[in-house]
Design a protein around this motif. Structure first.
Motif, short mmCIF file in Angstrom:
data_model
loop_
_atom_site.label_atom_id
_atom_site.label_comp_id
_atom_site.label_asym_id
_atom_site.label_seq_id
_atom_site.Cartn_x
_atom_site.Cartn_y
_atom_site.Cartn_z
N THR A 41 0.84 -1.20 0.00
CA THR A 41 0.00 0.00 0.00
C THR A 41 0.86 1.25 0.00
OG1 THR A 41 -1.40 -1.27 1.53
CG2 THR A 41 -2.06 1.00 1.06
N VAL A 42 1.82 1.26 0.89
CA VAL A 42 2.71 2.42 1.02
C VAL A 42 3.50 2.64 -0.27
CG1 VAL A 42 4.67 3.37 2.30
CG2 VAL A 42 2.87 2.14 3.52
N LEU A 43 4.01 1.54 -0.83
CA LEU A 43 4.79 1.66 -2.07
C LEU A 43 3.91 2.09 -3.25
CD1 LEU A 43 7.02 -1.52 -1.69
CD2 LEU A 43 7.74 0.84 -1.43
N SER A 44 2.62 1.80 -3.16
CA SER A 44 1.70 2.21 -4.23
C SER A 44 1.33 3.68 -4.12
CB SER A 44 0.42 1.36 -4.18
OG SER A 44 0.70 0.00 -4.41
N VAL A 45 1.10 4.15 -2.88
CA VAL A 45 0.58 5.51 -2.70
C VAL A 45 1.68 6.57 -2.64
CG1 VAL A 45 0.53 5.62 -0.15
CG2 VAL A 45 -1.27 6.74 -1.49
N LEU A 46 2.89 6.19 -2.26
CA LEU A 46 3.96 7.19 -2.14
C LEU A 46 4.28 7.92 -3.45
CD1 LEU A 46 6.59 5.82 0.40
CD2 LEU A 46 5.40 8.00 0.48
N PRO A 47 4.29 7.22 -4.61
CA PRO A 47 4.56 7.96 -5.85
C PRO A 47 3.57 9.10 -6.10
CG PRO A 47 4.76 5.61 -6.24
CD PRO A 47 4.22 5.77 -4.85
N ALA A 48 2.36 9.01 -5.54
CA ALA A 48 1.37 10.08 -5.70
C ALA A 48 1.75 11.32 -4.90
CB ALA A 48 -0.01 9.59 -5.27
N CYS A 49 2.70 11.16 -3.98
CA CYS A 49 3.09 12.28 -3.11
C CYS A 49 4.48 12.79 -3.42
CB CYS A 49 3.06 11.81 -1.65
SG CYS A 49 1.54 11.03 -1.18
N ALA A 50 5.09 12.25 -4.47
CA ALA A 50 6.48 12.62 -4.75
C ALA A 50 6.56 13.90 -5.58
CB ALA A 50 7.18 11.47 -5.47
N ASP A 51 5.96 14.97 -5.07
CA ASP A 51 6.13 16.28 -5.69
C ASP A 51 6.04 17.35 -4.60
OD1 ASP A 51 3.37 17.19 -5.33
OD2 ASP A 51 2.85 15.84 -6.96
N LEU A 52 6.36 18.58 -4.97
CA LEU A 52 6.54 19.64 -3.97
C LEU A 52 5.27 20.00 -3.21
CD1 LEU A 52 8.96 22.04 -5.84
CD2 LEU A 52 9.51 20.40 -4.06
N VAL A 53 4.12 19.97 -3.90
CA VAL A 53 2.89 20.39 -3.21
C VAL A 53 2.27 19.25 -2.39
CG1 VAL A 53 2.37 22.21 -4.85
CG2 VAL A 53 1.47 19.91 -5.24
N ALA A 54 2.97 18.12 -2.31
CA ALA A 54 2.45 17.00 -1.53
C ALA A 54 3.36 16.67 -0.36
CB ALA A 54 2.29 15.77 -2.42
N ALA A 55 4.17 17.64 0.07
CA ALA A 55 5.13 17.38 1.16
C ALA A 55 4.43 16.93 2.44
CB ALA A 55 5.96 18.64 1.42
N ARG A 56 3.28 17.56 2.75
CA ARG A 56 2.55 17.18 3.97
C ARG A 56 2.00 15.76 3.86
NH1 ARG A 56 1.24 21.49 7.34
NH2 ARG A 56 1.75 23.53 6.51
N LYS A 57 1.63 15.38 2.64
CA LYS A 57 1.08 14.03 2.45
C LYS A 57 2.15 12.97 2.64
CE LYS A 57 -2.44 15.87 -0.61
NZ LYS A 57 -2.80 16.18 -2.01
N VAL A 58 3.37 13.27 2.26
CA VAL A 58 4.47 12.32 2.52
C VAL A 58 4.63 12.11 4.02
CG1 VAL A 58 6.94 11.86 2.22
CG2 VAL A 58 5.67 12.95 0.39
N LYS A 59 4.55 13.22 4.79
CA LYS A 59 4.65 13.10 6.25
C LYS A 59 3.48 12.29 6.81
CE LYS A 59 7.31 17.29 7.28
NZ LYS A 59 7.33 18.58 8.01
N GLU A 60 2.30 12.49 6.24
CA GLU A 60 1.11 11.74 6.69
C GLU A 60 1.32 10.24 6.49
OE1 GLU A 60 -3.37 10.93 5.01
OE2 GLU A 60 -2.52 12.91 4.65
N ILE A 61 1.83 9.87 5.33
CA ILE A 61 2.06 8.45 5.03
C ILE A 61 3.20 7.91 5.89
CG2 ILE A 61 2.77 6.82 3.24
CD1 ILE A 61 1.31 8.75 1.26
N HIS A 62 4.21 8.74 6.13
CA HIS A 62 5.30 8.33 7.01
C HIS A 62 4.75 8.02 8.41
CE1 HIS A 62 9.62 9.23 8.65
NE2 HIS A 62 9.25 7.97 8.84
N GLY A 63 3.80 8.83 8.87
CA GLY A 63 3.17 8.57 10.17
C GLY A 63 2.45 7.22 10.18
#
Length: 887
Positions: free
Chosen positions: A521-543
């Motif tokens: 799941t994480v490996l699938s959704v992380l590419p959707a957050c790999a841009d500058l305006v999704a920095a908070r979403k990367v932190k959310e998934i990291h949590g």
């Protein structure tokens, strides 16, 4: 034993001639049948045994029927011989007939029942054997041995342990023949306590010195992973044979303690036992399972030098090891070497080799292995057939895949799922759905994997409506609850079709539905957050990763390093990198690439040196990043040297990305002639990316003549590309070739070519705002335009040299203020904090004017600006940019 008389149960005529002393020759056939007399028991037994010895079991059954008609007695030994004949001919059908006769005997002989249990077990019906056993009251040790041996042969280990306790409850103690079987079961089901109990029982029964029993105790402890107990048994053994040494070596291998197993391997030789084929294979299999395939291969070569010829198990272990450790080309090389060595592959070998072809999409090699499977006769094995079917499906050869599918007689769920998945992958979702419906009517019903495969197929091909419908029907029609993989299919599908927000939305719905995300799941959704305006979403998934305890999963850690870096954060990736205990090459490459992305070439090169020191060899990805790092650092000679080492030192054929990196290396340093020479000497035809890289160099160093050459090559490769028309027209005008520019303009009008319109996105206070170049629609834009003009006057951003650059967007005098300036002003007017970090995403290349303005703003306001355009990530800080004015 007493003779047993069987009541008459048939009226079949007697198929054997009556003896002269029993039935007179003058008696007619009719009178013989109507007045049966008892046959002599010795004659009947002798005749039945004669037929059994001759393999005429069916005749013996018919004779038994006729003997029974005359009420003649049959001895228990005869029944035992008949049952043995059933075992020898694997005739369970005839064995059932004999069982019917035995059931009619009033006084059952326990040895006949024991043989009956053995017959059913050896003819493949363990359930019937267990039924006879359970119905027998007077069990003896032989019967217990028969049923335990039968369960052991079928690998029903838990049942063997259960029977052991029942046996003890009936007052029977296992002997030296039975103990090893029970200990083997304890080891295979990891029942340490029962193993200890049998160990103490063996000592009390005086079997502590029995080599066979001791070996079984040792093997049981080793299989349970209790090497301390195994070691004590091993050290106390008066006699150690190869079996004992192999058990110890295998036990340490199983625990992953390869160094200790290797030490024992050497000690075994010192003790006078030259390792045999089994010992070598244990070691080879162990190192392959640990991923240390090179060590395993070295052992196999040493094995050959010691005069022990590798068998099919040795080769299969090597091929499977390389294939499972993503070294599939080497696995296929070993398969070919195995055939040359004259070793015939088995089904497992074929399956491993074909699976490697499937992963590599190596159709030609797959066809060769398919022919080998037919030649050795294992093609009809379901696992082999499934592997070949999967290979054809993944290679897109659906006609061949369908032929293999139709030829598999006993299709299982894997067969159905492979063909359905193959059609989905090839884009034939309609055919996949037809098979899906057909499967529902077959004996093999769709399972959760089938539903997930077809859901994934539809959404990957852009039909999200049908995918969602199937997702809902899965629970109602299929009576199957959606699992984590079902949600993963939708998330990965949305990412694949570019619906990143929907992917994130599905991820949140998944959590709301109390379905636990996993590493996939994480490996699938992380590419959707790999841009500058999704920095908070990367932190959310990291949590989420932290809460689920997935931080230790290496691919997840690697993906987080990459996503954080692409979202404009370099401190978190380094934190994660330092936490990872066992780093692989991807971990190192991800961190090095992160530093390169952020323009920190010195740190990237230092990290590369550390990687070499820890003993990891660089791969293709490593070399790409390092050449770019040397490019950023302006170290052309070092970059050229590392490029040469790709082939000379590491025997890797350079790929397109390495040639692109080299053009960047020459281009940044202004060595445009060398760059052109490098392109001409390439072993492959330059494609669009190569000429685009050269164009970047020409833009940076204002070499418009060479830029025209690059653009003309691009135009030849992509005649319909709008951007190329726009850029070549600009360049012709810069060089004074107005007639050529006019021709391009005419061509643009004929083809309705439109200039690219810049668009920028920025996140402010958790809300993403979008700005378009020249936008006049928003009421607050007047304030933004005023701010931009003010900054422009301060920095004199307007190009006083008449605009000598080649830009993707029209000049601001024509198209209006560029979108990134509007986004930047919006962020700073709202909260002009000196510690602010601004993140902007732009769809086209940033122009020189905007680049200079961003540098000035970062210095004036003390803020950091991350701006990702179509070419690179710019990090502006203190009046400087990470791209070093080359993009």
């Amino acid at each position: 034993m007493e003779n047993l008389t069987i009541p008459c149960i048939s009226k079949l005529p007697l198929p054997i001639p009556a003896r002269q002393d029993t039935i007179p020759e003058s008696t007619t056939r009719k009178s013989r049948i109507s007045s049966p007399r008892k046959l002599d028991v010795r004659y009947a037994d002798k005749h039945l045994n004669y037929l059994c010895r001759g393999g005429r079991l069916a005749e013996a059954i018919t004779a038994l029927d006729s003997i029974a008609q005359h009420g003649s007695p049959v001895t228990p030994n005869t029944f035992i011989n008949l049952l043995q004949s059933c075992i020898d001919t694997n005739s369970i059908h005839l064995g059932r007939k004999i069982h019917a006769y035995i059931d009619l005997v009033k006084e059952r002989d326990p040895f006949v029942d024991t043989k009956l249990v053995g017959m059913y077990a050896k003819c493949g019906s363990l359930d019937d054997a267990r039924k006879v056993f359970d119905e027998t009251r007077d069990r003896n040790l032989f019967m217990w041995s028969a049923i335990i041996g039968a369960c052991s042969r079928k690998h029903r280990w838990e049942e063997v342990v259960e029977l052991f306790y029942k046996m003890m409850g009936d007052g029977f103690v296992p002997d030296s023949f039975l103990m090893p079987k029970i200990l083997q079961a304890c080891g295979n089901c990891e029942d340490f306590e029962t193993g200890r109990l049998i160990h103490s029982l063996a000592v009390r029964c005086g079997l502590g010195c029995n080599v066979h029993v001791n070996n079984s105790i040792l093997a049981g402890y080793a299989k349970c992973g209790r090497m301390g107990f195994a070691r004590k048994v091993f050290e106390r053994m008066d006699e150690r044979d190869r079996v004992a040494w192999n058990s110890m070596i295998s036990g340490y291998c199983q625990k992953g303690e390869s160094e200790e197993s290797r030490r024992l391997f050497d000690a075994m030789r010192e003790d006078g036992f030259e390792p045999g084929l089994v010992t070598w294979n244990i070691m080879i299999a162990s190192y392959n399972q640990l991923g240390r395939c090179d060590v395993a291969l070295e052992l196999m070569r040493k094995m050959e030098s010691c005069g022990v010829r590798p068998d099919v198990f040795s080769w299969t272990s090597m091929i499977s090891g390389y294939a499972k450790n993503n070294r599939r080309n080497q696995a296929l090389d070993l398969f070919r070497e195995m055939l040359i060595a004259g070793v015939q592959p088995n089904g497992v070998t074929i399956t491993s080799a074909v699976s490697a072809c499937a992963s590599l999409k190596a159709l030609d090699k797959g066809l060769e292995i398919h022919s080998v499977a037919i030649k050795v006769g294992c093609f009809k094995d379901v696992p082999v057939g499934n592997a070949i079917l999967d290979m054809y499906s993944k290679c897109g050869e659906m006609e061949a895949a369908r032929q293999v599918f139709d030829s598999i007689t006993d299709k299982d769920s894997y067969s159905w799922n492979s063909i359905i998945g193959g059609y989905c992958q090839a884009g034939y979702c309609g055919k996949a759905y037809e098979l899906f419906m057909k499967m529902q009517k077959s004996e093999v019903k769709p399972n959760v994997i089938t539903w997930n495969v077809i859901i994934s197929g539809y959404i990957q091909n852009g039909d999200e409506e049908q995918a969602m419908d199937l997702f809902q029907r899965m629970k109602t029609d299929g009576k199957i609850k959606q699992n984590t993989a079902s949600w993963n299919a939708l998330i990965a599908g949305y990412v694949h079709i570019g619906q990143k927000n929907k992917a994130l939305g599905m991820f949140r719905k998944m959590q709301s539905a109390c379905v636990s995300p996993n590493s996939v799941t994480v490996l699938s959704v992380l590419p959707a957050c790999a841009d500058l305006v999704a920095a908070r979403k990367v932190k959310e998934i990291h949590g989420c990763v932290f809460r689920r305890g997935l931080e230790s999963v290496l691919p997840v850690a690697n993906a987080l390093i990459d996503s954080y870096a692409k979202s404009g954060n370099i401190s978190y990736p380094r934190y994660i990198f330092d936490l990872v205990a066992l780093k692989d090459i991807i971990t190192w490459n991800s961190m090095i690439a992160a530093y390169v992305l952020h323009g920190r070439s010195t740190t990237a090169l230092s990290l590369y040196d550390q990687m070499i020191k820890v003993g990891l060899n660089p791969n293709r990805g490593s070399f790409t990043s390092i050449i770019i790092a040397y490019s950023l650092a302006g170290k052309v000679d070092a970059g050229k040297q590392i490029f040469s080492s790709i082939t000379e030192d590491y025997q890797i054929v350079p790929a397109l990305e390495h040639y692109l990196a080299m053009i960047s290396l020459y281009g940044r340093s202004g060595k445009l002639r060398e760059a052109m020479e490098f392109i001409h000497n390439m072993p492959m035809e330059p494609n669009s990316s190569i000429w685009t890289a050269l164009l970047t160099a020409c833009r940076s160093h204002k070499n418009f003549v060479l830029a025209i050459h690059a653009l003309e090559c691009l135009l030849e490769l992509e005649p319909g590309n709008t951007l190329i028309h726009h850029l070549i027209r600009q360049t012709y005008e810069r060089c004074g070739r107005f007639e050529d520019a006019l021709n391009v303009t005419k061509l643009e009008k004929v083809n309705l070519v439109q200039s690219l319109i810049g668009q920028s996105r920025i996140e402010v206070k958790n809300v993403v705002h979008t700005f378009v170049t020249g936008d006049q629609s928003k009421p607050y834009l007047d304030h933004l335009y005023s701010w931009v003009k003010k900054i422009a006057r301060e920095v004199d951003v307007i190009d006083s040299r008449g605009g000598v650059c080649i830009e993707e967007e029209e000049k601001e005098e024509i198209g209006g203020v560029h979108s990134e300036k509007l986004a930047l002003s919006f962020a700073l007017i709202g909260s002009p904090s000196t510690s602010q970090t601004i993140r902007i995403m732009k769809n086209v290349r940033m122009c020189g004017d905007c680049h200079r303005m961003a540098k000035y703003v970062s210095m004036k306001y003390g803020c950091e600006i991350y701006l990702s355009d179509s070419t690179c990530l710019h990090h502006f800080k203190n009046g400087h940019c990470s791209c070093r004015d080359y993009w």
